[in-house]
Motif scaffolding. Structure first.
Motif, short mmCIF file in Angstrom:
data_model
loop_
_atom_site.label_atom_id
_atom_site.label_comp_id
_atom_site.label_asym_id
_atom_site.label_seq_id
_atom_site.Cartn_x
_atom_site.Cartn_y
_atom_site.Cartn_z
N PRO A 94 0.85 -1.20 0.00
CA PRO A 94 0.00 0.00 0.00
C PRO A 94 0.89 1.24 0.00
N GLY A 95 0.56 2.21 -0.85
CA GLY A 95 1.43 3.37 -1.00
C GLY A 95 0.78 4.70 -0.69
N ALA A 96 -0.45 4.67 -0.15
CA ALA A 96 -1.14 5.91 0.18
C ALA A 96 -1.48 5.96 1.66
N GLY A 97 -0.54 5.46 2.47
CA GLY A 97 -0.71 5.53 3.91
C GLY A 97 -1.30 4.30 4.55
N GLY A 98 -1.61 3.28 3.77
CA GLY A 98 -2.24 2.09 4.32
C GLY A 98 -1.40 1.39 5.37
N THR A 99 -0.07 1.35 5.17
CA THR A 99 0.78 0.67 6.15
C THR A 99 1.00 1.52 7.40
N GLN A 100 0.60 2.78 7.37
CA GLN A 100 0.75 3.66 8.52
C GLN A 100 -0.57 3.84 9.27
N ARG A 101 -1.68 3.92 8.54
CA ARG A 101 -2.97 4.16 9.20
C ARG A 101 -3.58 2.87 9.75
N LEU A 102 -3.50 1.77 8.97
CA LEU A 102 -4.15 0.54 9.43
C LEU A 102 -3.59 0.06 10.78
N PRO A 103 -2.27 0.05 11.00
CA PRO A 103 -1.79 -0.38 12.33
C PRO A 103 -2.29 0.51 13.46
N ARG A 104 -2.56 1.78 13.19
CA ARG A 104 -3.02 2.68 14.24
C ARG A 104 -4.46 2.39 14.66
N VAL A 105 -5.27 1.87 13.73
CA VAL A 105 -6.66 1.57 14.09
C VAL A 105 -6.86 0.11 14.47
N ALA A 106 -6.03 -0.79 13.92
CA ALA A 106 -6.25 -2.23 14.12
C ALA A 106 -5.17 -2.90 14.95
N GLY A 107 -4.05 -2.22 15.20
CA GLY A 107 -2.94 -2.86 15.87
C GLY A 107 -2.00 -3.49 14.85
N VAL A 108 -0.75 -3.68 15.26
CA VAL A 108 0.28 -4.14 14.32
C VAL A 108 0.01 -5.55 13.82
N GLU A 109 -0.31 -6.48 14.70
CA GLU A 109 -0.44 -7.87 14.27
C GLU A 109 -1.60 -8.06 13.30
N ALA A 110 -2.75 -7.46 13.61
CA ALA A 110 -3.90 -7.58 12.70
C ALA A 110 -3.60 -6.90 11.37
N ALA A 111 -2.95 -5.75 11.42
CA ALA A 111 -2.62 -5.03 10.18
C ALA A 111 -1.64 -5.83 9.33
N LEU A 112 -0.63 -6.42 9.97
CA LEU A 112 0.35 -7.21 9.23
C LEU A 112 -0.29 -8.42 8.56
N GLU A 113 -1.16 -9.11 9.29
CA GLU A 113 -1.82 -10.27 8.70
C GLU A 113 -2.63 -9.86 7.48
N MET A 114 -3.32 -8.75 7.59
CA MET A 114 -4.17 -8.28 6.50
C MET A 114 -3.34 -7.82 5.30
N ILE A 115 -2.26 -7.10 5.57
CA ILE A 115 -1.46 -6.53 4.48
C ILE A 115 -0.59 -7.60 3.82
N THR A 116 0.05 -8.47 4.61
CA THR A 116 1.00 -9.43 4.02
C THR A 116 0.30 -10.56 3.29
N THR A 117 -0.97 -10.82 3.60
CA THR A 117 -1.72 -11.85 2.88
C THR A 117 -2.56 -11.27 1.75
#
Length: 697
Positions: free
Chosen positions: A131-154
């Motif tokens: 994600p290049g429009a802030g997705g890797t920065q905003r999603l962890p702030r609302v969902a937490g790092v582990e949930a965001a990583l699972e969602m983004i890396t898969t």
């Protein structure tokens, strides 16, 4: 205002409605319209802005027509920052899908509501980027790092209910997206809810990012984008501020945009969409399909029947005895039970299928009413010809007669009937109810509407269908035979099967060729070798016989517990069979071969170029109409790493002149095997690539 972004004022709320069918893709005009709408709302004196999508979805992602083109202002990252920075309260109402840039727009808003069937996700890793429009920065702030990583890396699509629990959504409510959105905004205003920019939220709690990076890279078998996404999310925790984290995200995004893996994955994305679009089928209507027949209820036949049943078709399955038919139904029931376990089928639906939509028969007359029948019996020409003669005599006029043969001459099979125009090859891959590839093999006299029917069936079954011409092995197995021969040559010359398998899994294959042979059954290759030897091999061809000795001893791979590897009951792991190397060493000695060492890099290079060279012959002879047909076949049927895009895309990335130079150099060792394909030589000489042929088709 833009034509694709509507603007209306409803009390103190400005409503921005996207109308860019079919999926409200975030093309330049949409981005410009959103920016203009935010600016107009701020000038209009409203208190809040509602953004939603007309039609079937919210913003489903980027506009694929812009892929590979210079970006137009406003760039999506700048647009998202502008939405988030608005002094007005900005709310998104989601329905359908909010994927990639669509979810990034939603995350740049201050609140999010969605309908229950909405799905959200950041699938950019599947295109070789992040994600290049802030997705890797905003999603962890609302969902937490582990949930965001699972969602983004898969790249997984997440249902609204789960997204609500994660914190990605603030509310889930059934109804029209405009109306539930307006009600939600009014409630926020009435209760005095504050603006809530995600960029102002606290940094998320960090994890062990180095260990996570290594685990994600291993799981992806070398695919870079999911692992690089870990580093981008890491910046959301460790960067000085949100802007610094965004800058790191952009830096990593830009690096991946220039990578070969991104080029390979983009190629695979477009090739998959182009592969079933054949000019010869334009305006050709397929025949109707309601009931299909399957002849043979073994592993393959049961898998084909399962696939048809899961697609809503009724099936008549023919076996030669009552006991064999019952065993076939048991296999189908086991396949369906697996679908229930995976959540793809309800127990009630499983019971309905087994009771009402499958008929067992031990007589060919049971197939008299089917619209299409697929033969899946033993790979023997005489047996198949006997089956087709009976089908010709039994099946109704207009029924499509299909064979699942992996290698045999479809024209010879068709000639055993009085209606060769109705005969087609439908080559499924095992397990047929799981594997997505379907080779649709067209004989000399196959009617256009029969070809169209094959593609229609493939689409209904959820398969990726590839047109193939008639030759020994068609597209996939013919190429497989060539690169497997290369592997056998390297074994004779000094490599071990285990080194070859290891090198190729590190390259990105799911399994190496010898482990694959164990999985498929060594008896299959043994039968093919005997068939070819019976017709007479060229005396210049190098042969090996050590694998025959395994088969003669009754070792056929996984199904017998021993092949190239040893398989213990209840243990999914495998270990090298200690009997293999003595057999190989004895054959080397008998042939007077002094073994040499191979590096992993040389193993991969020879294996890949053998694959490319045969693939170029397949395209040059018209067996595959386009290079992309080869690439899709190897991606979906043979475990080729998707991030290389397929063997011919890999060759383009290497440079065809370098590929030809290697073949010519190796021809000094074996002038019979290493001869460059005419098409490969032609393209290299002209400074062209395989993708030029895709674009010309």
């Amino acid at each position: 205002m833009s034509q694709v972004i509507g603007y209306e004022k409803v009390g103190d709320i400005a409503v921005l409605s996207a109308n860019n069918p079919p999926v409200n893709a975030l093309g330049a005009e949409v981005r410009q319209g959103l920016l203009a709408g935010i600016e107009r709302a701020e000038a209009d004196g409203v208190q809040a802005v509602l953004i939603y999508g007309e039609g079937r979805t919210y913003f489903a992602g980027a506009d694929i027509r812009e892929f590979g083109k210079p970006p137009q202002d406003p760039w999506l990252p700048a647009l998202c920052d502008r939405i988030e920075a608005s002094p007005l309260m900005v709310v998104s109402s989601l329905h359908g899908t909010a994927l990639g840039g669509g979810l990034e727009v939603a995350l740049s808003c201050h609140y999010r509501i969605a309908t229950p069937l909405t799905k959200v996700g950041l699938p950019e890793v599947n295109l070789g980027i992040i994600p290049g429009a802030g997705g890797t920065q905003r999603l962890p702030r609302v969902a937490g790092v582990e949930a965001a990583l699972e969602m983004i890396t898969t790249g997984r699509h997440v249902q609204a209910s789960e997204a609500l629990q994660m914190g990605v959504l603030d509310k889930v409510q059934d109804g029209d997206p405009r109306e539930i959105g307006l009600a939600f905004v009014r409630d926020l205003l009435e209760t005095g809810a504050p603006r809530r920019p995600v960029c102002e939220m606290a940094k998320p709690t960090p994890i062990d990012f180095d260990a996570t990076y290594d685990a994600v890279l291993k799981k992806g078998r070398g695919q870079l984008s999911p692992a690089i996404a870990v580093r981008a999310v890491q910046a959301s925790c460790e960067a000085h501020d949100f802007a610094a984290g965004q800058a790191r995200e952009r830096e990593l995004f830009t690096e991946l945009m220039a990578s070969d893996q991104r080029k390979g994955l983009i190629h695979a994305f477009f090739a998959e969409r182009a592969v079933s679009k054949l000019p010869e089928l334009q305006g050709i209507n397929p025949r109707e399909l309601h009931q299909i027949g399957v002849v043979g209820g073994g592993t393959m036949g049961a898998g084909i029947a399962t696939s048809a049943l899961l697609a809503g078709l009724t099936v008549v399955l023919l076996e030669m005895s009552v006991d064999a038919a019952k065993a076939a139904k048991d296999r189908i029931a086991a396949n369906l039970a697996g679908a229930v376990k995976r959540g793809k089928l309800s127990p009630d639906a499983q019971e309905e299928i087994l009771e009402n939509r499958i008929t067992l028969s031990t007589d060919y007359d049971g197939l008299s009413g089917v619209d299409l029948v697929i033969e899946a019996v033993f790979e023997d020409m005489e047996i198949k010809k006997q089956v087709f003669a009976k089908l010709d005599a039994t099946c109704k006029s207009g029924a499509v007669l299909a064979t699942n043969t992996s290698y045999l001459d479809l024209n010879e099979i068709a000639a055993s009937t009085g209606r060769p125009s109705d005969v087609i090859g439908l080559h499924f891959f095992s397990p047929a109810h799981v594997m997505k590839l379907l080779e649709i093999v067209v004989a000399d006299h196959t009617a256009p509407e029969v070809i169209a029917t094959g593609f229609a069936l493939g689409k209904r079954l959820g398969k990726v269908s590839v047109r193939a011409g008639v030759c020994d092995g068609f597209i996939g197995n013919r190429i497989l035979n060539a690169y497997r021969t290369c592997a056998d040559h390297m074994v004779l010359d000094g490599a071990s099967p285990f080194q070859i398998d290891a090198a190729l899994t590190r390259f990105g294959f799911a399994m190496g060729p010898f482990a694959v042979s164990d999985l498929a059954g060594l008896d299959i290759g043994w039968a093919a070798r005997k068939r070819k030897r019976a017709t007479g091999l060229d005396p210049r061809a190098r042969e090996s016989f050590y694998a025959d000795k395994l088969c003669e001893a009754g070792h056929f791979g996984q199904k017998t517990g021993k092949g190239y590897y040893v398989y213990e009951p209840g243990n999914r792991s495998r270990k090298p069979n200690p009997e293999i190397m003595p057999l190989i060493e004895a054959e080397r000695a008998a042939k007077g071969i002094s073994p040499r060492e191979f590096t992993d890099e040389e193993i991969v290079r020879r294996y890949m170029i053998a694959m490319v060279n045969e693939a170029a012959k397949v395209v040059g002879e018209g067996i595959a109409r386009r290079p992309l047909d080869v690439d899709i076949t190897l991606l979906y049927g043979y475990g080729f790493p998707r991030y290389w895009g397929g063997p011919l895309k890999w060759a383009d990335l290497q440079g065809l002149s370098d590929v030809v130079d290697d073949i010519r150099r190796w021809s000094g060792e074996d002038p019979y095997y290493w001869q460059p394909a005419p098409l490969l030589e032609k393209l290299a000489t002209e400074g062209r690539c395989f993708d030029d042929l895709n674009k010309a088709s």
